[in-house]
Design an enzyme around this catalytic site. Structure first.
Site, PDB file in Angstrom:
ATOM      1  N   CYS A 266     -38.622  30.902  -7.219  1.00 28.91           N
ATOM      2  CA  CYS A 266     -37.755  32.008  -6.819  1.00 28.91           C
ATOM      3  C   CYS A 266     -36.398  31.855  -7.499  1.00 28.91           C
ATOM      4  CB  CYS A 266     -37.583  32.001  -5.296  1.00 28.91           C
ATOM      5  SG  CYS A 266     -36.364  33.204  -4.764  1.00 28.91           S
TER       6      CYS A 266
ATOM      7  N   CYS B 147     -29.535  32.142  -1.684  1.00 30.50           N
ATOM      8  CA  CYS B 147     -29.612  33.272  -0.762  1.00 30.50           C
ATOM      9  C   CYS B 147     -29.504  32.896   0.712  1.00 30.50           C
ATOM     10  CB  CYS B 147     -30.887  34.061  -0.993  1.00 30.50           C
ATOM     11  SG  CYS B 147     -32.285  33.499  -0.021  1.00 30.50           S
TER      12      CYS B 147
ATOM     13  N   CYS C 273     -34.683  30.348   2.130  1.00 26.32           N
ATOM     14  CA  CYS C 273     -35.573  29.174   2.066  1.00 26.32           C
ATOM     15  C   CYS C 273     -34.799  27.872   1.877  1.00 26.32           C
ATOM     16  CB  CYS C 273     -36.533  29.319   0.891  1.00 26.32           C
ATOM     17  SG  CYS C 273     -37.684  30.675   1.069  1.00 26.32           S
TER      18      CYS C 273
ATOM     19  N   CYS D  51     -38.242  39.257  -2.124  1.00 25.94           N
ATOM     20  CA  CYS D  51     -38.247  37.968  -1.442  1.00 25.94           C
ATOM     21  C   CYS D  51     -39.693  37.534  -1.253  1.00 25.94           C
ATOM     22  CB  CYS D  51     -37.530  38.108  -0.104  1.00 25.94           C
ATOM     23  SG  CYS D  51     -37.819  36.722   0.983  1.00 25.94           S
TER      24      CYS D  51
ATOM     25  N   GLN E 128     -42.487  38.806  17.157  1.00 26.28           N
ATOM     26  CA  GLN E 128     -42.614  37.624  16.302  1.00 26.28           C
ATOM     27  C   GLN E 128     -42.752  38.033  14.840  1.00 26.28           C
ATOM     28  OE1 GLN E 128     -42.256  34.577  17.277  1.00 26.28           O
ATOM     29  NE2 GLN E 128     -42.574  34.616  19.476  1.00 26.28           N
TER      30      GLN E 128
ATOM     31  N   TYR F 189     -38.156  35.675  29.533  1.00 18.90           N
ATOM     32  CA  TYR F 189     -37.763  36.033  28.159  1.00 18.90           C
ATOM     33  C   TYR F 189     -38.995  36.613  27.439  1.00 18.90           C
ATOM     34  CZ  TYR F 189     -34.173  32.495  29.256  1.00 18.90           C
ATOM     35  OH  TYR F 189     -33.196  31.731  29.841  1.00 18.90           O
TER      36      TYR F 189
ATOM     37  N   GLU G 127     -37.356  40.378  31.053  1.00 20.04           N
ATOM     38  CA  GLU G 127     -36.707  40.553  29.745  1.00 20.04           C
ATOM     39  C   GLU G 127     -35.441  41.370  29.951  1.00 20.04           C
ATOM     40  OE1 GLU G 127     -37.026  39.914  26.299  1.00 20.04           O
ATOM     41  OE2 GLU G 127     -35.359  41.320  26.146  1.00 20.04           O
TER      42      GLU G 127
ATOM     43  N   CYS H  42     -37.683  28.365  19.635  1.00 20.18           N
ATOM     44  CA  CYS H  42     -37.450  28.369  18.189  1.00 20.18           C
ATOM     45  C   CYS H  42     -36.343  27.379  17.831  1.00 20.18           C
ATOM     46  CB  CYS H  42     -37.106  29.773  17.710  1.00 20.18           C
ATOM     47  SG  CYS H  42     -35.737  30.498  18.608  1.00 20.18           S
TER      48      CYS H  42
HETATM   49  N1  SAH Z   1     -41.721  35.924  24.385  1.00 17.31           N
HETATM   50  C1  SAH Z   1     -41.409  36.993  23.460  1.00 17.31           C
HETATM   51  C2  SAH Z   1     -39.943  37.077  23.066  1.00 17.31           C
HETATM   52  C3  SAH Z   1     -39.235  35.788  22.734  1.00 17.31           C
HETATM   53  S1  SAH Z   1     -37.640  35.961  21.983  1.00 17.31           S
HETATM   54  C4  SAH Z   1     -42.302  36.921  22.252  1.00 17.31           C
HETATM   55  O1  SAH Z   1     -42.955  35.912  21.999  1.00 17.31           O
HETATM   56  O2  SAH Z   1     -42.382  37.909  21.527  1.00 17.31           O
HETATM   57  C5  SAH Z   1     -36.550  35.828  23.301  1.00 17.31           C
HETATM   58  C6  SAH Z   1     -36.431  37.081  24.130  1.00 17.31           C
HETATM   59  O3  SAH Z   1     -35.507  36.799  25.163  1.00 17.31           O
HETATM   60  C7  SAH Z   1     -35.913  38.311  23.406  1.00 17.31           C
HETATM   61  O4  SAH Z   1     -36.769  39.386  23.659  1.00 17.31           O
HETATM   62  C8  SAH Z   1     -34.528  38.557  24.046  1.00 17.31           C
HETATM   63  O5  SAH Z   1     -34.195  39.924  24.140  1.00 17.31           O
HETATM   64  C9  SAH Z   1     -34.713  37.949  25.409  1.00 17.31           C
HETATM   65  N2  SAH Z   1     -33.502  37.487  26.094  1.00 17.31           N
HETATM   66  C10 SAH Z   1     -32.375  36.948  25.551  1.00 17.31           C
HETATM   67  N3  SAH Z   1     -31.530  36.554  26.516  1.00 17.31           N
HETATM   68  C11 SAH Z   1     -32.110  36.847  27.701  1.00 17.31           C
HETATM   69  C12 SAH Z   1     -31.714  36.673  29.058  1.00 17.31           C
HETATM   70  N4  SAH Z   1     -30.551  36.110  29.364  1.00 17.31           N
HETATM   71  N5  SAH Z   1     -32.572  37.065  30.007  1.00 17.31           N
HETATM   72  C13 SAH Z   1     -33.775  37.608  29.700  1.00 17.31           C
HETATM   73  N6  SAH Z   1     -34.196  37.809  28.435  1.00 17.31           N
HETATM   74  C14 SAH Z   1     -33.381  37.427  27.443  1.00 17.31           C
END
Ligand code: SAH
Length: 454
Positions: free
Chosen positions: A72, A78, A81, A159, A283, A312, A333, A408
């Site tokens: 690349c 950038c 990576c 990319c 994701q 979340y 969420e 993550c």
């Molecule tokens: N489990 C999902 C999303 C994970 S990412 C998946 O695998 O697709 C983390 C998520 O937490 C995001 O959607 C974000 O909007 C949410 N989030 C961030 N802070 C938060 C909070 N304080 N309370 C509830 N959700 C939250």
């Protein structure tokens, strides 16, 4: 004592998660960018601090056996990576060692990853790109990526982490801007219109979303844009304008206007179909996410009749992918659009045992605990900063048999697991899943079991 411009022969022994090679000279730690573990190099010292220093590789005397040719032109410029110069298996070994190190050093927990699962694809895996729009020296629109720790755009028209057709869409938007005199947004003067181009695709459905992030409520000549985009890619199912008038780093604003087609695109993950709007988290590595969710399901080990709390939850993906194994699913969420998507996703898939709450995870967990809810399993998948302390506190009362943490950021995951271990939840399994090949990111999955009666 070393000084600037000293020339040293060094052997690189480690890589930081910023992609810096680490070498020692008589016990003194030096960081050297663009190197690989095992490289023997001639290095020039650039900066000497009391605890560590920085050097530049002037010549590779003996290349690391991990090295491969870089494919690349903007690698290391950038900010994307970290690892195009080494083989993928070497990258996996480094990422596993980072997770293990965080659990040992930050978590002070006696556990290591049983394995790191590779991503099914090394390149082209990203189903989402947020491409900043700026202007070049001649004042023409320029799309690319931000340089590390900066807002300088490094032009890049393709990319490797994205599918090839993203570049065609980018060029089409660029041509439309020139033709219709649409100005790129300037962060300093806050003038101009187009801030980002946001592209997403459904890997199973093939549907493509193009979202233009604008500094104004309206874009000129969108009829021409729509026509050009549909000619470029017939799989485009949704063209959306997102309005973001706020200064600062947040890419998306709260308002979305559908310019053509649907307001969201559809995709299938673990056999469940999902609608995804521009504001919803989804994701970025579809096939990697299936591996991640299978790992989460294995660790959750649900039995018939179990109540699962998915904190979340985004658009509900993790919980919904295993709802058929549970008696009841409750997702929490904070983003309203994602919760709407989650509810619709459950309905469309005929999943009748799911409920979604739009709230802060900590507040919802505290409230559910006060209502005497007793989930069998809790899944937490927080953003990079990790779980709130109130989420951890609520676990005392919710007292699930198992907590599955998906994260993550292994540093905050290790910190949160340490807190959970203090209230009686011991990590029994730790696994890394590589969702982001070639970058400095890796996903961590932990199974924690209740050990004490609390
Ligand atoms: N489990 C999902 C999303 C994970 S990412 C998946 O695998 O697709 C983390 C998520 O937490 C995001 O959607 C974000 O909007 C949410 N989030 C961030 N802070 C938060 C909070 N304080 N309370 C509830 N959700 C939250």
């Amino acid at each position: 004592m070393l000084k600037k411009n000293d020339i040293l022969t060094l052997t690189v022994t480690d890589l930081t998660n910023e992609g810096m090679g680490v070498a020692k000279h008589e016990g003194y730690v030096l960081f050297i960018p663009k190197t690989a573990v095992g490289d023997v190099i001639r290095a020039r010292v650039l900066k000497v601090l009391s605890s560590h220093g920085f050097a530049k590789c002037e010549e590779i005397l003996t290349p690391s056996p991990d090295r491969q040719d870089v494919d690349c032109p903007v690698f290391t410029k950038c900010g994307g990576c970290l690892f195009r110069h080494i083989r993928y298996d070497a990258e996996l070994a480094i990422k596993k060692s980072w997770v293990d190190e965080h659990f040992r050093r930050i978590g002070k927990l006696d556990i290591a990853c049983d394995t790191i699962i590779p991503s099914p694809a090394e390149n082209g895996y990203r189903n989402k790109a947020q491409i900043p729009c700026g202007e070049d020296k001649e004042g023409n629109p320029s799309f690319g990526f931000f340089a590390p720790h900066s807002h300088r755009i490094i032009p890049c028209d393709h990319c490797r982490l994205q599918p090839d057709f993203y570049a065609d869409i980018t060029r089409t938007v660029e041509a439309w801007m020139k033709e219709c005199a649409v100005r790129p947004y300037n962060e300093e003067t806050r003038k101009g219109t187009l801030r980002h181009l946001f592209i997403r695709d459904g890997r199973v459905s093939g549907e493509v979303m193009v979202c233009l992030v604008s500094n104004s409520e309206k874009l000129p000549h969108t009829d021409i844009l729509v026509k050009k985009l549909l000619q470029t890619n017939p799989k485009i199912a949704s063209i959306v304008l997102n309005v973001n008038k706020k200064p600062g780093n947040e890419i998306l604003g709260g308002k979305c206007v559908t310019l053509w087609g649907k307001p969201s695109i559809r995709d299938t993950l673990c056999g469940v179909s999902f609608d995804i709007s521009p504001l919803s988290f989804y994701q970025v590595n579809h096939d990697g996410a299936e591996v991640l969710y299978r790992t989460a399901a294995e660790f959750a080990a649900l039995s018939e009749g179990d109540t699962l709390l998915d904190l979340y939850c985004g658009v509900g993906t993790i919980g919904l992918s295993m709802a058929n194994k549970a008696g009841k699913l409750i997702g929490v969420e904070v983003i309203p659009a994602a919760v709407e998507n989650a509810k619709e996703n459950a309905k469309r898939n005929g999943i009748a045992n799911a409920e979604f709450i739009c709230a802060d995870a900590g507040e919802a967990a505290t409230k559910l605990a006060a209502e005497n809810m007793k989930p069998d399993v809790v899944i937490v998948d927080p953003p990079r900063k990790g779980c709130g302390e109130d989420v951890i506190e609520a676990m005392k009362t919710l007292s699930p048999k198992r907590i599955v943490m998906v994260s993550c950021n292994s540093a905050t995951a290790a910190r949160d697991c340490a807190r959970l271990s203090e209230i009686g939840y011991m990590p029994t399994k730790l696994r890394a899943v590589d969702m982001f090949p070639r970058t400095g990111h890796v996903e961590t999955v932990v199974c924690l079991k209740r050990c004490l009666d609390n």
